[in-house]
Scaffold this active site. Structure first.
Site, PDB file in Angstrom:
ATOM      1  N   TYR A   1       0.757  -1.299  -0.281  1.00 19.53           N
ATOM      2  CA  TYR A   1      -0.194  -0.075  -0.216  1.00 19.53           C
ATOM      3  C   TYR A   1       0.944   0.881  -0.636  1.00 19.53           C
ATOM      4  O   TYR A   1       2.321   1.044   0.355  1.00 19.53           O
ATOM      5  CB  TYR A   1      -0.931   0.074   1.330  1.00 19.53           C
ATOM      6  CG  TYR A   1      -0.739   0.123   2.660  1.00 19.53           C
ATOM      7  CD1 TYR A   1      -0.134   1.282   3.108  1.00 19.53           C
ATOM      8  CD2 TYR A   1       0.100  -0.595   3.212  1.00 19.53           C
ATOM      9  CE1 TYR A   1       0.130   1.965   4.571  1.00 19.53           C
ATOM     10  CE2 TYR A   1       0.542  -0.857   4.415  1.00 19.53           C
ATOM     11  CZ  TYR A   1       1.055   0.295   5.309  1.00 19.53           C
ATOM     12  OH  TYR A   1       1.430   0.786   6.147  1.00 19.53           O
ATOM     13  N   CYS A   2       0.236   2.687  -0.191  1.00 22.76           N
ATOM     14  CA  CYS A   2       0.880   3.709  -0.283  1.00 22.76           C
ATOM     15  C   CYS A   2      -0.450   4.751   0.385  1.00 22.76           C
ATOM     16  O   CYS A   2      -0.684   4.662   0.493  1.00 22.76           O
ATOM     17  CB  CYS A   2       1.671   3.917  -2.319  1.00 22.76           C
ATOM     18  SG  CYS A   2       0.342   4.106  -2.941  1.00 22.76           S
ATOM     19  N   GLN A   3      -0.118   5.915  -0.061  1.00 27.23           N
ATOM     20  CA  GLN A   3      -0.832   7.263   0.083  1.00 27.23           C
ATOM     21  C   GLN A   3      -2.344   6.656  -0.839  1.00 27.23           C
ATOM     22  O   GLN A   3      -3.881   6.731  -0.194  1.00 27.23           O
ATOM     23  CB  GLN A   3      -0.519   8.216   0.392  1.00 27.23           C
ATOM     24  CG  GLN A   3      -1.067   9.305   0.622  1.00 27.23           C
ATOM     25  CD  GLN A   3      -1.770   9.319   1.619  1.00 27.23           C
ATOM     26  OE1 GLN A   3      -0.857   8.676   3.116  1.00 27.23           O
ATOM     27  NE2 GLN A   3      -2.771   9.153   2.649  1.00 27.23           N
TER      28      GLN A   3
ATOM     29  N   GLY B   1      -2.396   4.744  -4.191  1.00 27.60           N
ATOM     30  CA  GLY B   1      -2.696   2.997  -5.194  1.00 27.60           C
ATOM     31  C   GLY B   1      -1.986   3.506  -6.038  1.00 27.60           C
ATOM     32  O   GLY B   1      -1.861   2.878  -6.228  1.00 27.60           O
TER      33      GLY B   1
ATOM     34  N   ILE C   1      -3.308   4.006   1.527  1.00 27.11           N
ATOM     35  CA  ILE C   1      -3.865   4.143   3.435  1.00 27.11           C
ATOM     36  C   ILE C   1      -4.858   4.989   3.175  1.00 27.11           C
ATOM     37  O   ILE C   1      -5.724   4.935   4.055  1.00 27.11           O
ATOM     38  CB  ILE C   1      -2.868   4.051   4.433  1.00 27.11           C
ATOM     39  CG1 ILE C   1      -2.865   4.313   5.189  1.00 27.11           C
ATOM     40  CG2 ILE C   1      -2.287   5.963   3.826  1.00 27.11           C
ATOM     41  CD1 ILE C   1      -2.034   4.201   6.416  1.00 27.11           C
TER      42      ILE C   1
END
Length: 111
Positions: free
Chosen positions: A69-71, A73, A97
């Site tokens: 995951y990142c901020q 996608g 996230i």
């Protein structure tokens, strides 16, 4: 909350649950160390996207289930493609996230 945000939240919520139930799985946050320290999913490890080319020095088992995951996608999608090209066989892109509905842990350091 818009319609697409609702589905991305469910995706990451369900994916984290799946990862926690699967033996040997790794939750992988590919944001910067600063972003990771500001708030991450408990139990996740941080390897920033820009450092992923050296991931096999930290992630020894290329068959381990990886949940990224990142901020939002975007970076997790790029990271998933890179890890697959490096020979990792079980890579799941959970998205951002920003859609996470669970607990957030602060602090910590990258892997």
């Amino acid at each position: 909350m818009n319609f697409l945000h609702f589905f991305s939240r469910n995706k990451i919520d369900e994916s984290v649950k799946e990862a926690r139930e699967k033996t040997g799985s790794i939750l992988l946050d590919v944001r910067t160390p600063e972003e990771y320290r500001s708030g991450h999913i408990p139990g996740s490890r941080n390897i920033p996207l820009q450092d992923l080319e050296q991931a096999d020095t930290v992630l020894k088992d290329k068959d381990a289930p990886l949940y990224l995951y990142c901020q939002s996608g975007a970076r997790s999608s790029m990271a998933a493609a890179l890890l697959r090209s490096m020979g990792f066989t079980q890579v799941s892109d959970m998205g951002g996230i920003s859609g996470w509905h669970g607990e957030i842990e602060r602090g910590g350091k990258e892997s």
